[in-house]
Design a protein around this motif. Sequence first.
Motif, PDB file in Angstrom:
ATOM      1  N   ALA A   1      -9.723  11.386  -1.805  1.00  0.00           N
ATOM      2  CA  ALA A   1      -9.259  10.942  -3.124  1.00  0.00           C
ATOM      3  C   ALA A   1      -8.118   9.935  -2.985  1.00  0.00           C
ATOM      4  O   ALA A   1      -8.050   8.963  -3.741  1.00  0.00           O
ATOM      5  N   ILE A   2      -7.252  10.158  -2.009  1.00  0.00           N
ATOM      6  CA  ILE A   2      -6.145   9.226  -1.778  1.00  0.00           C
ATOM      7  C   ILE A   2      -6.690   7.869  -1.347  1.00  0.00           C
ATOM      8  O   ILE A   2      -6.303   6.833  -1.878  1.00  0.00           O
TER       9      ILE A   2
ATOM     10  N   ILE B   1       0.845  -1.202   0.000  1.00  0.00           N
ATOM     11  CA  ILE B   1       0.000   0.000   0.000  1.00  0.00           C
ATOM     12  C   ILE B   1       0.878   1.249   0.000  1.00  0.00           C
ATOM     13  O   ILE B   1       0.579   2.219  -0.699  1.00  0.00           O
ATOM     14  N   ALA B   2       1.981   1.223   0.750  1.00  0.00           N
ATOM     15  CA  ALA B   2       2.904   2.365   0.786  1.00  0.00           C
ATOM     16  C   ALA B   2       3.493   2.631  -0.596  1.00  0.00           C
ATOM     17  O   ALA B   2       3.588   3.785  -1.028  1.00  0.00           O
ATOM     18  N   ASP B   3       3.856   1.560  -1.295  1.00  0.00           N
ATOM     19  CA  ASP B   3       4.380   1.719  -2.654  1.00  0.00           C
ATOM     20  C   ASP B   3       3.325   2.340  -3.568  1.00  0.00           C
ATOM     21  O   ASP B   3       3.632   3.210  -4.392  1.00  0.00           O
ATOM     22  N   THR B   4       2.087   1.898  -3.418  1.00  0.00           N
ATOM     23  CA  THR B   4       1.001   2.465  -4.221  1.00  0.00           C
ATOM     24  C   THR B   4       0.790   3.928  -3.868  1.00  0.00           C
ATOM     25  O   THR B   4       0.585   4.764  -4.751  1.00  0.00           O
ATOM     26  N   LEU B   5       0.854   4.252  -2.589  1.00  0.00           N
ATOM     27  CA  LEU B   5       0.710   5.645  -2.160  1.00  0.00           C
ATOM     28  C   LEU B   5       1.774   6.532  -2.797  1.00  0.00           C
ATOM     29  O   LEU B   5       1.493   7.642  -3.239  1.00  0.00           O
TER      30      LEU B   5
ATOM     31  N   SER C   1      12.776   7.911   0.930  1.00  0.00           N
ATOM     32  CA  SER C   1      13.970   8.289   0.182  1.00  0.00           C
ATOM     33  C   SER C   1      13.762   8.223  -1.330  1.00  0.00           C
ATOM     34  O   SER C   1      14.346   8.990  -2.075  1.00  0.00           O
ATOM     35  N   ALA C   2      12.912   7.309  -1.795  1.00  0.00           N
ATOM     36  CA  ALA C   2      12.702   7.159  -3.231  1.00  0.00           C
ATOM     37  C   ALA C   2      11.520   7.990  -3.745  1.00  0.00           C
ATOM     38  O   ALA C   2      11.343   8.134  -4.939  1.00  0.00           O
ATOM     39  N   ALA C   3      10.724   8.536  -2.850  1.00  0.00           N
ATOM     40  CA  ALA C   3       9.543   9.291  -3.266  1.00  0.00           C
ATOM     41  C   ALA C   3       9.932  10.709  -3.667  1.00  0.00           C
ATOM     42  O   ALA C   3      10.914  11.258  -3.192  1.00  0.00           O
ATOM     43  N   SER C   4       9.123  11.285  -4.532  1.00  0.00           N
ATOM     44  CA  SER C   4       9.369  12.669  -4.933  1.00  0.00           C
ATOM     45  C   SER C   4       8.976  13.599  -3.801  1.00  0.00           C
ATOM     46  O   SER C   4       8.202  13.243  -2.922  1.00  0.00           O
ATOM     47  N   ASP C   5       9.513  14.819  -3.823  1.00  0.00           N
ATOM     48  CA  ASP C   5       9.219  15.775  -2.752  1.00  0.00           C
ATOM     49  C   ASP C   5       7.737  16.087  -2.651  1.00  0.00           C
ATOM     50  O   ASP C   5       7.197  16.180  -1.569  1.00  0.00           O
ATOM     51  N   GLY C   6       7.062  16.251  -3.785  1.00  0.00           N
ATOM     52  CA  GLY C   6       5.634  16.550  -3.777  1.00  0.00           C
ATOM     53  C   GLY C   6       4.822  15.426  -3.180  1.00  0.00           C
ATOM     54  O   GLY C   6       3.915  15.651  -2.381  1.00  0.00           O
ATOM     55  N   ALA C   7       5.150  14.201  -3.550  1.00  0.00           N
ATOM     56  CA  ALA C   7       4.417  13.048  -3.020  1.00  0.00           C
ATOM     57  C   ALA C   7       4.658  12.903  -1.529  1.00  0.00           C
ATOM     58  O   ALA C   7       3.738  12.621  -0.770  1.00  0.00           O
ATOM     59  N   THR C   8       5.880  13.120  -1.093  1.00  0.00           N
ATOM     60  CA  THR C   8       6.192  13.000   0.331  1.00  0.00           C
ATOM     61  C   THR C   8       5.434  14.045   1.129  1.00  0.00           C
ATOM     62  O   THR C   8       4.849  13.737   2.163  1.00  0.00           O
TER      63      THR C   8
ATOM     64  N   GLU D   1       3.188   6.088  -5.589  1.00  0.00           N
ATOM     65  CA  GLU D   1       2.888   6.242  -7.017  1.00  0.00           C
ATOM     66  C   GLU D   1       1.757   7.239  -7.259  1.00  0.00           C
ATOM     67  O   GLU D   1       1.806   8.005  -8.211  1.00  0.00           O
ATOM     68  N   ILE D   2       0.724   7.189  -6.446  1.00  0.00           N
ATOM     69  CA  ILE D   2      -0.484   7.969  -6.745  1.00  0.00           C
ATOM     70  C   ILE D   2      -0.552   9.332  -6.084  1.00  0.00           C
ATOM     71  O   ILE D   2      -1.253  10.209  -6.583  1.00  0.00           O
ATOM     72  N   ALA D   3       0.148   9.522  -4.978  1.00  0.00           N
ATOM     73  CA  ALA D   3       0.048  10.794  -4.256  1.00  0.00           C
ATOM     74  C   ALA D   3       0.575  11.933  -5.120  1.00  0.00           C
ATOM     75  O   ALA D   3       1.640  11.842  -5.724  1.00  0.00           O
TER      76      ALA D   3
END
Length: 106
Positions: free
Chosen positions: A28-29, A12-16, A57-64, A18-20
């Motif tokens: 919506a999330i 679920i975290a990996d999906t989050l 660490s691998a997520a983009s700043d906006g998604a984080t 990707e979609i956030a």
Amino acid sequence: MQVSNMASIREIADTLKEIAAPGMKPKAIRSAIRERHPEASKKEIVRAAFYAVTEASAASDGATAELHDFVLAERIAEDNLDVVLKVSKRKKKKRSSDALERSPAH
């Protein structure tokens, strides 16, 4: 059972991650997560979001940032379900006339 639950949280975290996207509302999330993980409870989604933020660490700043906002909003909403606000009135302390006479004037 704990191991499979953690695997589910990671998925679920990996999906989050990707979609956030910036500007996404918590509803919506949750809806987007439930499209890919229909068995996920709200609590599991929030836990996965915490996991995604801490392992970001691998997520983009906006998604984080978006996940961080989502986690806080959901946690605050969850915590406030049990809170009953009570308004209390403070009582004025009664001062005896003796005390008024003894205290020096300022």
